[in-house]
Design a protein around this motif. Structure first.
Motif, short mmCIF file in Angstrom:
data_model
loop_
_atom_site.label_atom_id
_atom_site.label_comp_id
_atom_site.label_asym_id
_atom_site.label_seq_id
_atom_site.Cartn_x
_atom_site.Cartn_y
_atom_site.Cartn_z
N ALA A 173 0.82 -1.21 0.00
CA ALA A 173 0.00 0.00 0.00
C ALA A 173 0.85 1.26 0.00
O ALA A 173 2.06 1.23 0.25
N MET A 174 0.20 2.35 -0.29
CA MET A 174 0.76 3.68 -0.14
C MET A 174 -0.16 4.45 0.80
O MET A 174 -1.38 4.42 0.66
N LEU A 175 0.43 5.11 1.79
CA LEU A 175 -0.32 5.89 2.75
C LEU A 175 -0.01 7.36 2.52
O LEU A 175 1.15 7.76 2.43
N GLN A 176 -1.07 8.17 2.42
CA GLN A 176 -0.91 9.59 2.14
C GLN A 176 -1.82 10.41 3.05
O GLN A 176 -2.90 9.94 3.44
N PRO A 177 -1.41 11.63 3.37
CA PRO A 177 -2.33 12.50 4.11
C PRO A 177 -3.53 12.83 3.25
O PRO A 177 -3.39 13.05 2.03
N PHE A 178 -4.70 12.85 3.85
CA PHE A 178 -5.89 13.26 3.10
C PHE A 178 -5.82 14.75 2.86
O PHE A 178 -5.56 15.55 3.78
N LEU A 179 -6.03 15.16 1.60
CA LEU A 179 -5.99 16.57 1.23
C LEU A 179 -7.43 17.07 1.07
O LEU A 179 -8.11 16.69 0.12
N PRO A 180 -7.91 17.91 1.98
CA PRO A 180 -9.31 18.35 1.91
C PRO A 180 -9.65 19.11 0.64
O PRO A 180 -10.83 19.20 0.28
N GLN A 181 -8.65 19.63 -0.07
CA GLN A 181 -8.95 20.34 -1.31
C GLN A 181 -9.52 19.41 -2.38
O GLN A 181 -10.11 19.89 -3.35
N ILE A 182 -9.34 18.09 -2.21
CA ILE A 182 -9.99 17.14 -3.12
C ILE A 182 -11.50 17.36 -3.09
O ILE A 182 -12.18 17.33 -4.13
N GLN A 183 -12.05 17.54 -1.88
CA GLN A 183 -13.48 17.77 -1.76
C GLN A 183 -13.87 19.20 -2.10
O GLN A 183 -14.94 19.44 -2.67
N ARG A 184 -13.02 20.16 -1.77
CA ARG A 184 -13.36 21.57 -2.01
C ARG A 184 -13.15 21.97 -3.47
O ARG A 184 -14.00 22.64 -4.06
N ASP A 185 -12.03 21.55 -4.03
CA ASP A 185 -11.62 22.05 -5.34
C ASP A 185 -11.67 20.99 -6.44
O ASP A 185 -11.76 21.31 -7.62
N GLY A 186 -11.62 19.73 -6.06
CA GLY A 186 -11.68 18.65 -7.04
C GLY A 186 -10.31 18.19 -7.51
O GLY A 186 -9.27 18.66 -7.04
N GLU A 187 -10.33 17.27 -8.44
CA GLU A 187 -9.11 16.69 -9.02
C GLU A 187 -9.04 17.12 -10.48
O GLU A 187 -10.04 17.11 -11.20
N ARG A 202 -12.06 18.88 -14.75
CA ARG A 202 -12.01 18.82 -13.30
C ARG A 202 -13.06 17.82 -12.84
O ARG A 202 -14.20 17.85 -13.27
N LYS A 203 -12.65 16.92 -11.96
CA LYS A 203 -13.53 15.88 -11.42
C LYS A 203 -13.85 16.23 -9.97
O LYS A 203 -12.97 16.62 -9.20
N ARG A 204 -15.12 16.08 -9.63
CA ARG A 204 -15.56 16.38 -8.28
C ARG A 204 -16.24 15.17 -7.66
O ARG A 204 -16.96 14.43 -8.34
N ALA A 205 -15.99 14.98 -6.37
CA ALA A 205 -16.61 13.87 -5.65
C ALA A 205 -18.05 14.20 -5.30
O ALA A 205 -18.43 15.38 -5.19
N ALA A 206 -18.85 13.16 -5.10
CA ALA A 206 -20.21 13.34 -4.63
C ALA A 206 -20.18 13.86 -3.19
O ALA A 206 -19.19 13.68 -2.47
N ALA A 207 -21.24 14.50 -2.78
CA ALA A 207 -21.32 15.03 -1.42
C ALA A 207 -21.08 13.92 -0.41
O ALA A 207 -21.66 12.83 -0.51
N GLY A 208 -20.19 14.18 0.54
CA GLY A 208 -19.89 13.21 1.58
C GLY A 208 -18.84 12.19 1.20
O GLY A 208 -18.48 11.35 2.03
N ASP A 209 -18.33 12.23 -0.03
CA ASP A 209 -17.30 11.30 -0.48
C ASP A 209 -16.07 12.10 -0.87
O ASP A 209 -16.09 13.33 -0.91
N TYR A 210 -14.98 11.41 -1.15
CA TYR A 210 -13.76 12.07 -1.62
C TYR A 210 -13.27 11.43 -2.91
O TYR A 210 -12.34 11.95 -3.53
N ARG A 211 -13.87 10.32 -3.31
CA ARG A 211 -13.48 9.64 -4.54
C ARG A 211 -14.22 10.26 -5.71
O ARG A 211 -15.43 10.47 -5.65
N VAL A 212 -13.49 10.53 -6.80
CA VAL A 212 -14.06 11.30 -7.90
C VAL A 212 -14.56 10.42 -9.05
O VAL A 212 -15.14 10.93 -10.01
#
Length: 300
Positions: A173-187, A202-212
């Motif tokens: 596995a790879m462990l990374q800090p969660f970046l809240p800008q994924i939810q705010r700004d997208g990928e 730009r890809k945006r996650a559904a409300a309450g998720d972080y996966r795009v």
């Protein structure tokens, strides 16, 4: 000439076990097939596990949508290498795929100057490793991803306040800090064909998720990136050690200072988002045709 487009049971047309996001396969084929046809070539969808004989008279093979390869890594790589050994040209090449299949390739790109997300590489992580990663990164939330994975399969997010002490992952596995800008700004995704920038989104996650990804409710929007952002993504493509891939998707997120950070450089089976890039089919067909014109016909 016919071109092979690799599939798997989850994406192959007519399969009884098609995935909910198999429509993405259909969109890519619909973009590429008619453009190849205008150039005198066909596109044949074929399960990657098919015998070599099934690829006869298909001199070029697009890796396509084999979206189950992560659970059969060595079998998958062996098939790609066998296709090349039989004389087929593979796009992207077996060497590129073998390099790109493990996300440790990010270390190579970081060494070439790409700004990446801080990462700990753990062979079989447990909750103890998650807790240690939180301390290491100075964060209360950590994301665990498979080193060999696709579509966020097996990915999980962990929070200090609700850490499951029994959690473990059976894969490197790879462990990374969660970046809240994924939810705010997208990928951000930048698409390239033969090293040439095609389009961005730009890809945006559904409300309450972080996966795009669409399978988790993610959505996409067309993006007109700045020249600087394109250049940042282009530098990643140019740093690929195996040479220029036919297709590549560079996925990035903005850091807290606005810098684009590399998340993934997808060169195996990425969805290429043709709806956000209407010229994708033309660019792909032109790149494929250039390779076919340089080939001597092969048989298996």
């Amino acid at each position: 000439m016919n071109v092979a487009f690799l599939t798997c049971p989850g994406t192959h047309p007519g399969s009884p076990t098609r995935r909910a996001d198999a429509f993405e396969h259909d969109l890519m084929v619909a973009a590429i097939r008619p453009e190849l046809a205008t150039r005198g070539h066909g596109l044949v969808e074929i399960d990657w596990r098919s015998p070599l004989e099934a690829f006869a008279n298909m001199p070029l093979v697009l890796v396509g949508t084999p979206w189950d390869y992560q659970d059969s890594e060595e079998q998958f790589l062996a098939k790609l290498e066998a296709l090349e050994a039989a004389g087929h040209i593979l796009c992207n090449s077996a060497a590129t795929v073998r390099w790109n299949v493990r996300k440790t390739y990010l270390r190579d790109l970081a060494a070439s100057g790409a700004a990446t997300i801080p990462t700990l590489w753990i062979e079989a992580p447990t909750a103890t490793d998650i807790a240690a990663a939180m301390e290491h990164f100075g964060t209360g939330s950590v994301v665990a991803k498979r080193q060999v994975g696709a579509g966020a399969e097996g990915q999980s997010i962990h929070h200090h306040a609700s850490l499951d002490t029994d959690w473990r992952m059976a894969h490197p596995a790879m462990l990374q800090p969660f970046l809240p800008q994924i939810q705010r700004d997208g990928e951000y995704s930048f698409l390239f064909v033969d090293g040439r920038f095609s389009h961005a989104l730009r890809k945006r996650a559904a409300a309450g998720d972080y996966r795009v990804q669409s399978i988790y409710g993610g959505t996409e929007e067309t993006l007109e990136p700045s020249p600087d952002d394109i250049a940042t993504a282009q530098a990643v493509v140019d740093a690929v050690p195996q040479g220029m891939p036919l297709y590549c998707r560079i996925d990035m997120v903005r850091g807290s200072d606005g810098t684009l950070l590399l998340m993934e450089a997808e060169m195996i089976e990425p969805f290429l988002y043709p709806e956000q890039g209407p010229q994708l089919g033309v660019l792909m067909a032109e790149a494929i045709t250039r390779r076919l014109e340089a080939l001597t016909p092969v048989t298996t």
